[in-house]
Scaffold this active site. Sequence first.
Site, PDB file in Angstrom:
ATOM      1  N   LYS A 117       0.820  -1.221   0.000  1.00 60.52           N
ATOM      2  CA  LYS A 117       0.000   0.000   0.000  1.00 60.52           C
ATOM      3  C   LYS A 117       0.846   1.260   0.000  1.00 60.52           C
ATOM      4  O   LYS A 117       0.429   2.285  -0.532  1.00 60.52           O
ATOM      5  CB  LYS A 117      -0.960   0.003   1.188  1.00 60.52           C
ATOM      6  N   LYS A 201      -5.403  -9.588  -6.380  1.00 58.02           N
ATOM      7  CA  LYS A 201      -6.677  -9.824  -5.692  1.00 58.02           C
ATOM      8  C   LYS A 201      -7.719  -8.781  -6.094  1.00 58.02           C
ATOM      9  O   LYS A 201      -7.382  -7.639  -6.406  1.00 58.02           O
ATOM     10  CB  LYS A 201      -6.474  -9.878  -4.174  1.00 58.02           C
ATOM     11  N   LYS A 204     -11.087  -3.133  -3.560  1.00 59.06           N
ATOM     12  CA  LYS A 204     -11.877  -1.896  -3.625  1.00 59.06           C
ATOM     13  C   LYS A 204     -11.131  -0.822  -4.388  1.00 59.06           C
ATOM     14  O   LYS A 204     -11.723   0.071  -4.950  1.00 59.06           O
ATOM     15  CB  LYS A 204     -12.089  -1.339  -2.219  1.00 59.06           C
TER      16      LYS A 204
HETATM   17  P1  ATP Z   1      -8.385  -2.799  -0.400  1.00 58.49           P
HETATM   18  O1  ATP Z   1      -8.177  -3.846  -1.438  1.00 58.49           O
HETATM   19  O2  ATP Z   1      -8.718  -1.470  -0.917  1.00 58.49           O
HETATM   20  O3  ATP Z   1      -7.349  -2.833   0.652  1.00 58.49           O
HETATM   21  P2  ATP Z   1     -10.277  -4.642   0.424  1.00 58.49           P
HETATM   22  O4  ATP Z   1     -11.205  -4.780  -0.693  1.00 58.49           O
HETATM   23  O5  ATP Z   1      -9.235  -5.654   0.685  1.00 58.49           O
HETATM   24  O6  ATP Z   1      -9.666  -3.210   0.370  1.00 58.49           O
HETATM   25  P3  ATP Z   1     -10.881  -4.664   3.213  1.00 58.49           P
HETATM   26  O7  ATP Z   1     -11.734  -3.760   4.023  1.00 58.49           O
HETATM   27  O8  ATP Z   1      -9.431  -4.492   3.377  1.00 58.49           O
HETATM   28  O9  ATP Z   1     -11.203  -4.525   1.691  1.00 58.49           O
HETATM   29  O10 ATP Z   1     -11.299  -6.167   3.471  1.00 58.49           O
HETATM   30  C1  ATP Z   1     -12.476  -6.577   4.090  1.00 58.49           C
HETATM   31  C2  ATP Z   1     -12.542  -8.086   4.173  1.00 58.49           C
HETATM   32  O11 ATP Z   1     -12.683  -8.642   2.865  1.00 58.49           O
HETATM   33  C3  ATP Z   1     -11.274  -8.739   4.761  1.00 58.49           C
HETATM   34  O12 ATP Z   1     -11.650  -9.840   5.559  1.00 58.49           O
HETATM   35  C4  ATP Z   1     -10.531  -9.197   3.558  1.00 58.49           C
HETATM   36  O13 ATP Z   1      -9.683 -10.293   3.835  1.00 58.49           O
HETATM   37  C5  ATP Z   1     -11.655  -9.604   2.639  1.00 58.49           C
HETATM   38  N1  ATP Z   1     -11.262  -9.502   1.234  1.00 58.49           N
HETATM   39  C6  ATP Z   1     -10.868  -8.380   0.584  1.00 58.49           C
HETATM   40  N2  ATP Z   1     -10.578  -8.642  -0.695  1.00 58.49           N
HETATM   41  C7  ATP Z   1     -10.780  -9.978  -0.864  1.00 58.49           C
HETATM   42  C8  ATP Z   1     -10.663 -10.870  -1.975  1.00 58.49           C
HETATM   43  N3  ATP Z   1     -10.274 -10.423  -3.156  1.00 58.49           N
HETATM   44  N4  ATP Z   1     -10.967 -12.170  -1.788  1.00 58.49           N
HETATM   45  C9  ATP Z   1     -11.375 -12.634  -0.585  1.00 58.49           C
HETATM   46  N5  ATP Z   1     -11.507 -11.851   0.506  1.00 58.49           N
HETATM   47  C10 ATP Z   1     -11.224 -10.536   0.382  1.00 58.49           C
END
Ligand code: ATP
Length: 338
Positions: A117, A201, A204
């Site tokens: 990040k 992955k 968001k």
């Molecule tokens: P960013 O990618 O912007 O950091 P994010 O989409 O990972 O954000 P978070 O708030 O960090 O969102 O994650 C919320 C939950 O969703 C966490 O438990 C995280 O492990 C899960 N998660 C996020 N992205 C994935 C993914 N691609 N596959 C499975 N689980 C996910």
Amino acid sequence: MTGYQGPERVFSGIQPSGGMHLGNYLGAIRKFVDLQTQHECLYCVVDMHAITVWQDPKSLRDQTFHIAAAYLAAGVDPAKATVFHQSAVPAHAELAWIFSCVARLGWLDRMTQFKDKAGKDKERASVGLYTYPVLMAADILVYKATHVPVGEDQKQHLELSRDIVGRFNREFDAPDFFPLPEPLIKGPGARVMSLRDGTAKMSKSDASEQATIYLIDDADTIAKKIKKAKTDPEPLPSEPKGLESRPEAANLVGIYAALSSKSDEDVLREFGGEGFGKFKPALADLVVEKIAPIGAEMRRLQADPGHLRQVLVAGAERASALAEKTVRDVKEIVGFVV
Ligand code: ATP
Ligand code: LTN
């Protein structure tokens, strides 16, 4: 090991830092719903974590309501689970300070999410982004949570929480005080990948809207994104081994399996030998069937932020009672005058 004897409790959180997507649903929220019937659960909107990178104050509140709406629309029931926002419970920040005096710089230096990040210019990253996992440990342990449902990407952060518990309980000679929180990661959907790149992955914060299926996407948008998803020219294999060096194909099969509660084997038994021209429409129908109703319910809930606010405030009151007790006990243990 700790000698913790207290009750089992589940805690998890999601940052209000953008639109909720299929990865968040499969990796996290879907598990939240399953767990709430058997366990005491707390589900938090971690707004203090979100501001470790810039958030426009004009949209942060709406994003917080957006996550709360996603929890409820997916089936989290505020009568069963405590749903609240992190900034409403100051005990998280208080415990985070004490934990930041327990965690070692060397431990934080190893965190890969910070490296990803912060990017190349880490001198310009906020201090909060660096100490993010310490606040995460405080979120979990201020409730003495024993189980933490998260996606695969949070594994390292959970390990750091466990290291903090080990050192705290040992240094302060309080071997029974905090439990060692267990991550609940396994299961299909623990790592959903981008639709544009099967090695990254789904996130968001992806630059391409096409890479991510948002829970709020309508049926048409979902179908278009799946149609355009990156694939290779080969037909699907008839066994999972055949997906090994085909990350995009593996991701689409994984999504199908996760949403239909089948194994990859079952999906390939059905679609092995077929091209994506046949598989993608079947996948689009399934995603629309499972996700579009959640999106519709989210829109309905988001239209009434007053109700969402009430849910969060009531949840914060319940959460505070638990959290304040832990902080009082920790102050005693550390030697503060209480
Ligand atoms: P960013 O990618 O912007 O950091 P994010 O989409 O990972 O954000 P978070 O708030 O960090 O969102 O994650 C919320 C939950 O969703 C966490 O438990 C995280 O492990 C899960 N998660 C996020 N992205 C994935 C993914 N691609 N596959 C499975 N689980 C996910
Ligand atoms: N770091 C998590 C969000 C998060 C969290 C937590 C998850 C903050 N505090 C406590 C579980 C338990 C993420 O998904 N990025």
